[in-house]
Motif scaffolding. Sequence first.
Motif, PDB file in Angstrom:
ATOM      1  N   LEU A 296       0.863  -1.175   0.000  1.00  0.00           N
ATOM      2  CA  LEU A 296       0.000   0.000   0.000  1.00  0.00           C
ATOM      3  C   LEU A 296       0.897   1.221   0.000  1.00  0.00           C
ATOM      4  CD1 LEU A 296      -2.744  -1.043   2.594  1.00  0.00           C
ATOM      5  CD2 LEU A 296      -2.830  -1.186   0.097  1.00  0.00           C
ATOM      6  N   SER A 297       0.809   2.012  -1.051  1.00  0.00           N
ATOM      7  CA  SER A 297       1.698   3.156  -1.224  1.00  0.00           C
ATOM      8  C   SER A 297       0.882   4.424  -1.381  1.00  0.00           C
ATOM      9  CB  SER A 297       2.588   2.944  -2.462  1.00  0.00           C
ATOM     10  OG  SER A 297       3.364   4.101  -2.740  1.00  0.00           O
ATOM     11  N   GLY A 298       1.291   5.475  -0.713  1.00  0.00           N
ATOM     12  CA  GLY A 298       0.564   6.724  -0.865  1.00  0.00           C
ATOM     13  C   GLY A 298       1.187   7.851  -0.070  1.00  0.00           C
ATOM     14  N   ASP A 299       0.590   9.010  -0.228  1.00  0.00           N
ATOM     15  CA  ASP A 299       1.031  10.224   0.450  1.00  0.00           C
ATOM     16  C   ASP A 299       0.132  10.455   1.657  1.00  0.00           C
ATOM     17  OD1 ASP A 299       1.738  12.777   1.233  1.00  0.00           O
ATOM     18  OD2 ASP A 299       1.924  13.544  -0.808  1.00  0.00           O
ATOM     19  N   PRO A 300       0.619  10.278   2.871  1.00  0.00           N
ATOM     20  CA  PRO A 300      -0.250  10.406   4.042  1.00  0.00           C
ATOM     21  C   PRO A 300      -0.733  11.816   4.305  1.00  0.00           C
ATOM     22  CG  PRO A 300       2.040  10.096   4.711  1.00  0.00           C
ATOM     23  CD  PRO A 300       2.003   9.891   3.228  1.00  0.00           C
TER      24      PRO A 300
END
Length: 692
Positions: free
Chosen positions: A432-436
Amino acid sequence: MAPGTESGAEAATGAGVGGVEGAGVGGVSEAAAELAAQRIERERIERRRAKKGGPVAAGAKLSGKAADLLAAVRAVESGEKPVAAVFAEPAPAPRRPAPEPVRRPQPTPAVVAPSAPAPEAVEAVRRVLTEGGAPDGLAPQVAAAIGENAGTTLREDPWQLLRVGGVRPEQADGFARALLGADCGPDDQRRGRAVTAWLLEQAALAGHTALELPTLTAALARQAVPDPDAAVQSALAEGEALVFQDALEETGVPEPQDTDEEQERPVRVLVGLERYALAEESLADGLARLVSSPAPEPGQPWGTVASEVSGGAAELARAVAGHGLVLHTGGEAARAEPAALLGAARAAGLRAFAACHTPDGRRRLAALLGGDPAERGVGTVAGLLSGAEGPGRDAEGALELDLLIVLDAPQLDVEAAAMLVESLPDGARLVLSGDPAVLWSAGPGRVFADLLAARVCPQTVSRVPDPGPVGELVSGIAVGELNQVAAPGKEVVIVPARDAGEAVHRTVQLVADSVPRAIGVPADQTVVITPGHGGAAGTRALNSALKERLNPGPGRFGGFDPGDRVAHSPAPGRTVPGVVVKADADGLHLSCAGAPVVVARERVESEVRHGWALTAHQAVGARWPAAVVVLPGDAAQALSRPWVYTAFGRADRHLSVVHGVDQALPKAVAEIPARPRTTRLGALLRTQTPTP
């Protein structure tokens, strides 16, 4: 007047925060396919839970009130305003290339479009609505919302009208008084149950998967329910809601000494709707299964993937080699790391696929890999869940994958996340990859944030900064600092505006003239972002002014003309920008992300709005060469750090800020974080997974 600000509630509107690519005439749309896939997946989840042996833990011209009720429902359906936001908030042997996965037939029933209510059911509801003084034009919506025997059910319990989006308790009360007469009172158990369910739905629209019991009873009291506790008990007894007790995590408290008496642990009592409880429980089960996955057997290629990449991608690959679940955080530039992992895994012969939140995200990720999205194993979450993209499924319904990478992970709500996790076979890896720092999902839950806080799996943090003045600006915003940045090429421009009228004028001038002339970005590659749909400088006012300047016309089809930029939203949670191509007897023809879409005449009002200007929730997951962010003075209360970060971060080369909020902007960046959401995922994970 404050603008109609966006929130989680916007997700419930037909033209709010939603959209997927559609199908042409004669085929089942991706939205319909996804809805059917969701129903099938929920049935599969329920069967799996049953095997575990337990339930989920824990017409005519109208006037007066009838016209008001119809207007309220129409406003919500069209996206003109959000549903009443009672709890609102203002992504080394020679390597053989991975073979293209075979799309095998699904072991599920054929996908069919949801059927409309039977004409006799609609007519029965129409008679009851007329008798109660409600607009009979709502009959199809009411019949669809209530389901079987809708006419009889509505007559016996008029407050079931609250199941229709946009209807408020006071409107349902008036309808009930007209039907029941003296038998209608504020202490009616039917009213208490219906208002309880309505409040929980409003909470879900604002992002909560459940509510703490004191919060729910206080909200019931504000809705004039005489005995809130009894109303909750009645809703629980009738299966309208579920109750849970979750142990509270105490930090900084010493472990209790051994005694003969059992120590009581503090708990919180939560009430929620079954669909979100089921999703959150299923998600926790699936994540625990991934976390507990055994290490790969010797000879598998996981350990060699890391040797093919470098830097942050190598760190990510090493984590994936030994763990079933890995979290990866970073900004736009950090997407190169999961892209490199995807390419190396597929080159090593692993069945790998990456899913993004939007078609634009899919395009950007495929560009990093240098090829067509389908050829490179890149798609969207919606396409993967509906079966329109990605690998086939095995006989058990699991995706034929060794590795799934989900980008834009903060946009996953609990239901989408549960379906993804439940679809992974044993032994598969999930990244799971993303910009918090961006806005959370439009739907209920905060899956990515809950997982980061739970610390149940490895987390890799990208050290690749976003480049240029815009990247420097948003990086500061992420940590609460609104810094001045050097912009020698006019990459960041601040345009003051004294009032909303001037803000609209400046925006049109920027999009139509200044940005194309000074920056070289044409108007059709510039997005306008504003905090809400309403107000003197909301999306509706801005889109009206931009259409008049950029594509004037009579609006021959529902207010639209060929060449109009639009936001297509047939399903909650996503928006796909598009352009009107033509209109005919079949409906409104659009081009969305390069795909032809036909929206039936009766769905245009609820699914399509003009799209030169969007809200930040509609724009999240996509980027444009230039962005104009409009901050009128009446939008100050809608600002928060995640909103500003998300809006400013939609710009790739150039950002213009039409600034009319004075010190409210730096205050929002420094002092106003994301509004909390009540969820259960963290507590569920603590009981099912060991802390690494």
